[in-house]
Scaffold this motif. Structure first.
Motif, PDB file in Angstrom:
ATOM      1  N   ASP A 116      -6.908 -12.145  -6.701  1.00  0.00           N
ATOM      2  CA  ASP A 116      -8.324 -12.139  -7.062  1.00  0.00           C
ATOM      3  C   ASP A 116      -9.235 -11.908  -5.859  1.00  0.00           C
ATOM      4  O   ASP A 116     -10.444 -12.055  -5.964  1.00  0.00           O
ATOM      5  CB  ASP A 116      -8.692 -13.476  -7.721  1.00  0.00           C
ATOM      6  N   HIS A 117      -8.654 -11.584  -4.721  1.00  0.00           N
ATOM      7  CA  HIS A 117      -9.451 -11.388  -3.508  1.00  0.00           C
ATOM      8  C   HIS A 117      -9.906  -9.933  -3.458  1.00  0.00           C
ATOM      9  O   HIS A 117      -9.095  -9.020  -3.275  1.00  0.00           O
ATOM     10  CB  HIS A 117      -8.614 -11.740  -2.271  1.00  0.00           C
ATOM     11  N   ASP A 118     -11.210  -9.709  -3.596  1.00  0.00           N
ATOM     12  CA  ASP A 118     -11.747  -8.355  -3.712  1.00  0.00           C
ATOM     13  C   ASP A 118     -11.436  -7.485  -2.493  1.00  0.00           C
ATOM     14  O   ASP A 118     -11.185  -6.286  -2.624  1.00  0.00           O
ATOM     15  CB  ASP A 118     -13.268  -8.406  -3.927  1.00  0.00           C
ATOM     16  N   VAL A 119     -11.457  -8.089  -1.307  1.00  0.00           N
ATOM     17  CA  VAL A 119     -11.273  -7.304  -0.095  1.00  0.00           C
ATOM     18  C   VAL A 119      -9.837  -6.789   0.022  1.00  0.00           C
ATOM     19  O   VAL A 119      -9.599  -5.627   0.335  1.00  0.00           O
ATOM     20  CB  VAL A 119     -11.626  -8.138   1.158  1.00  0.00           C
ATOM     21  N   TYR A 120      -8.870  -7.668  -0.253  1.00  0.00           N
ATOM     22  CA  TYR A 120      -7.480  -7.308  -0.032  1.00  0.00           C
ATOM     23  C   TYR A 120      -6.843  -6.603  -1.229  1.00  0.00           C
ATOM     24  O   TYR A 120      -5.827  -5.928  -1.086  1.00  0.00           O
ATOM     25  CB  TYR A 120      -6.671  -8.549   0.355  1.00  0.00           C
ATOM     26  N   GLY A 121      -7.435  -6.754  -2.401  1.00  0.00           N
ATOM     27  CA  GLY A 121      -6.923  -6.048  -3.560  1.00  0.00           C
ATOM     28  C   GLY A 121      -5.542  -6.519  -3.964  1.00  0.00           C
ATOM     29  O   GLY A 121      -5.034  -7.537  -3.501  1.00  0.00           O
ATOM     30  N   THR A 122      -4.907  -5.760  -4.832  1.00  0.00           N
ATOM     31  CA  THR A 122      -3.562  -6.081  -5.282  1.00  0.00           C
ATOM     32  C   THR A 122      -2.642  -4.910  -4.960  1.00  0.00           C
ATOM     33  O   THR A 122      -3.027  -3.751  -5.081  1.00  0.00           O
ATOM     34  CB  THR A 122      -3.528  -6.353  -6.794  1.00  0.00           C
ATOM     35  N   PRO A 123      -1.418  -5.190  -4.543  1.00  0.00           N
ATOM     36  CA  PRO A 123      -0.497  -4.118  -4.149  1.00  0.00           C
ATOM     37  C   PRO A 123      -0.256  -3.088  -5.248  1.00  0.00           C
ATOM     38  O   PRO A 123      -0.017  -1.917  -4.951  1.00  0.00           O
ATOM     39  CB  PRO A 123       0.791  -4.886  -3.818  1.00  0.00           C
ATOM     40  N   ASP A 124      -0.326  -3.487  -6.503  1.00  0.00           N
ATOM     41  CA  ASP A 124      -0.034  -2.563  -7.597  1.00  0.00           C
ATOM     42  C   ASP A 124      -1.170  -1.581  -7.867  1.00  0.00           C
ATOM     43  O   ASP A 124      -0.946  -0.513  -8.431  1.00  0.00           O
ATOM     44  CB  ASP A 124       0.260  -3.345  -8.888  1.00  0.00           C
ATOM     45  N   GLU A 125      -2.396  -1.961  -7.470  1.00  0.00           N
ATOM     46  CA  GLU A 125      -3.555  -1.156  -7.828  1.00  0.00           C
ATOM     47  C   GLU A 125      -4.126  -0.335  -6.670  1.00  0.00           C
ATOM     48  O   GLU A 125      -4.698   0.727  -6.876  1.00  0.00           O
ATOM     49  CB  GLU A 125      -4.662  -2.062  -8.382  1.00  0.00           C
ATOM     50  N   ALA A 126      -3.983  -0.832  -5.454  1.00  0.00           N
ATOM     51  CA  ALA A 126      -4.638  -0.185  -4.311  1.00  0.00           C
ATOM     52  C   ALA A 126      -3.842   1.007  -3.797  1.00  0.00           C
ATOM     53  O   ALA A 126      -2.626   0.935  -3.638  1.00  0.00           O
ATOM     54  CB  ALA A 126      -4.824  -1.202  -3.181  1.00  0.00           C
ATOM     55  N   GLU A 127      -4.535   2.107  -3.560  1.00  0.00           N
ATOM     56  CA  GLU A 127      -3.891   3.301  -3.001  1.00  0.00           C
ATOM     57  C   GLU A 127      -3.546   3.075  -1.533  1.00  0.00           C
ATOM     58  O   GLU A 127      -2.501   3.486  -1.044  1.00  0.00           O
ATOM     59  CB  GLU A 127      -4.814   4.502  -3.152  1.00  0.00           C
ATOM     60  N   THR A 128      -4.463   2.449  -0.809  1.00  0.00           N
ATOM     61  CA  THR A 128      -4.199   2.014   0.558  1.00  0.00           C
ATOM     62  C   THR A 128      -4.467   0.518   0.621  1.00  0.00           C
ATOM     63  O   THR A 128      -5.283  -0.014  -0.127  1.00  0.00           O
ATOM     64  CB  THR A 128      -5.103   2.743   1.569  1.00  0.00           C
ATOM     65  N   LEU A 129      -3.783  -0.161   1.519  1.00  0.00           N
ATOM     66  CA  LEU A 129      -3.820  -1.618   1.538  1.00  0.00           C
ATOM     67  C   LEU A 129      -4.247  -2.168   2.885  1.00  0.00           C
ATOM     68  O   LEU A 129      -3.981  -1.576   3.935  1.00  0.00           O
ATOM     69  CB  LEU A 129      -2.433  -2.176   1.213  1.00  0.00           C
ATOM     70  N   TYR A 130      -4.929  -3.313   2.831  1.00  0.00           N
ATOM     71  CA  TYR A 130      -5.145  -4.140   4.002  1.00  0.00           C
ATOM     72  C   TYR A 130      -4.123  -5.271   3.934  1.00  0.00           C
ATOM     73  O   TYR A 130      -3.742  -5.714   2.853  1.00  0.00           O
ATOM     74  CB  TYR A 130      -6.550  -4.740   4.009  1.00  0.00           C
ATOM     75  N   LEU A 131      -3.720  -5.767   5.104  1.00  0.00           N
ATOM     76  CA  LEU A 131      -2.790  -6.888   5.139  1.00  0.00           C
ATOM     77  C   LEU A 131      -3.525  -8.172   5.496  1.00  0.00           C
ATOM     78  O   LEU A 131      -4.599  -8.155   6.085  1.00  0.00           O
ATOM     79  CB  LEU A 131      -1.676  -6.616   6.154  1.00  0.00           C
ATOM     80  N   TRP A 132      -2.887  -9.283   5.155  1.00  0.00           N
ATOM     81  CA  TRP A 132      -3.464 -10.605   5.350  1.00  0.00           C
ATOM     82  C   TRP A 132      -2.334 -11.556   5.706  1.00  0.00           C
ATOM     83  O   TRP A 132      -1.190 -11.376   5.243  1.00  0.00           O
ATOM     84  CB  TRP A 132      -4.138 -11.030   4.048  1.00  0.00           C
TER      85      TRP A 132
END
Length: 355
Positions: free
Chosen positions: A325-341
């Motif tokens: 539910d974190h808007d900045v980091y997104g979800t791995p299934d939906e994001a084309e590119t990802l940020y890590l945390w």
């Protein structure tokens, strides 16, 4: 019987009050941990100068100066609710980390390092006119792969102020620390007193994208006391052995704390995404073998401003449900590119499969 019940009730009330007080104290500590370390030092320096100016009895000014120097070190060991990862440090481990850092800070090379960090941060702010890069401003065009083979765990880092590796140090603002963990979350076998006990030690480190090698260091020893919670205070370079790669124009990656003698590339050499450039080590200011990875806008580690890396061809496991539910980091299934945390388990992929 009634007296015993009343006594129990009093103890329960007292315990609740203590828990409430601790909770309030913890909130204050977390609030301070999310503040800029340079600002904290500046505040206590100003308080010390004020106390000295108005003739406050000794040693009030010196105590304020001491707090300003030590408090940021203490706060750096605090995990906050926003970190996403509990580092699980005991108070004894914190004390050893802080003590060894203080020893480093009073050495000639430690004092010089502090000047480089503070001066470099000032230069970075000046270069960007007080507005250093973030996730919407001056974002890199390069899409990066995780610079390792197989799955690694992010133990420190993020792209927001509360999850940042080191928000006050602009060059390291969007950096990541990565280790290899087993299914229990441990980073080593046995008691972890030998470098060879650590799963990450000696593991290949790879180029995160195509580029040209612009700088390397390969002659610093690996700190021989992993797991002691003491940093290598004798090192003259906190980065340890490293490789710097230039990617697109004005975009560089730094891979640090590499194993002594493991660097396989030289300045001027071209590398492709996934090429091995060295091995994970424990050189520089490091408490245990890990890889420090950051993207920056200048080849010089000290005066660079950190850039927010976006990752491609990556498989991420995020066991903590709140990340979804974190808007900045997104979800791995939906994001084309990802940020890590911190807390993410990440692995590179080739053709959609784990590398």
């Amino acid at each position: 019987m009634s007296e015993n019940l009343n006594a129990s009730a009093d103890r329960s009330a007292s315990a609740e009050e203590t828990d409430s007080e601790l909770s309030a104290f913890r909130q204050v500590v977390e609030w301070l941990a999310n503040r800029n370390s340079f600002a904290i030092v500046g505040v206590f320096l100003a308080l010390g100068l004020t106390a000295d100016h108005f003739g406050v009895p000794e040693p009030a000014d010196n105590i304020l100066y001491l707090i300003g120097g030590v408090l940021p070190l203490v706060l750096a060991t605090v995990s906050t609710t926003e970190d996403g990862y509990d580092h699980g440090l005991s108070n004894w481990a914190r004390a050893k980390i802080i003590a060894s850092q203080l020893v480093f800070m009073i050495t000639p090379w430690g004092l010089f390092t502090q000047l480089l960090q503070s001066g470099g941060t000032a230069v970075a702010y000046i270069r960007h006119r007080g507005r250093p890069p973030n996730r919407t401003r001056k974002t890199p065009t390069t899409k990066f792969s995780v610079p390792v083979e197989r799955e690694w765990t992010v133990t420190n880092g993020g792209i927001t102020k509360s999850t940042s590796h080191s928000w006050g140090l602009v060059s390291q603002r969007y950096a990541y620390d990565l280790v290899v963990t087993d299914d229990d979350g441990d980073t080593h076998e046995g008691n972890g007193q030998r470098l060879e006990d650590y799963y990450a030690f000696g593991e290949p480190v790879t180029a995160p994208a195509d580029g040209t090698i612009v700088a390397v260091e390969d002659g610093l020893r690996d700190h021989p006391e992993p797991g002691s919670a003491r940093v290598e205070w004798r090192t003259w370079n906190i980065v340890g052995n490293y490789v710097v790669i230039e990617h697109d124009d004005g975009e560089y990656s730094t891979l640090a704390h590499l194993r002594e003698g493991s660097v396989t590339v030289a300045p001027g050499e071209e590398v492709s995404r996934g090429d091995v450039v060295g091995e994970c080590g424990n050189s520089g200011m490091s408490t245990e073998p890990h890889l420090h990875f950051q993207v920056q806008d200048h080849s010089n580690f000290w005066i660079a401003a950190g850039l927010v890396p976006q990752f491609r061809d990556i498989e991420v496991r995020r066991p903590d449900d709140r990340r979804a539910d974190h808007d900045v980091y997104g979800t791995p299934d939906e994001a084309e590119t990802l940020y890590l945390w911190a807390g993410d388990r990440a692995a590179g992929t080739e053709g959609g499969e784990p590398a």
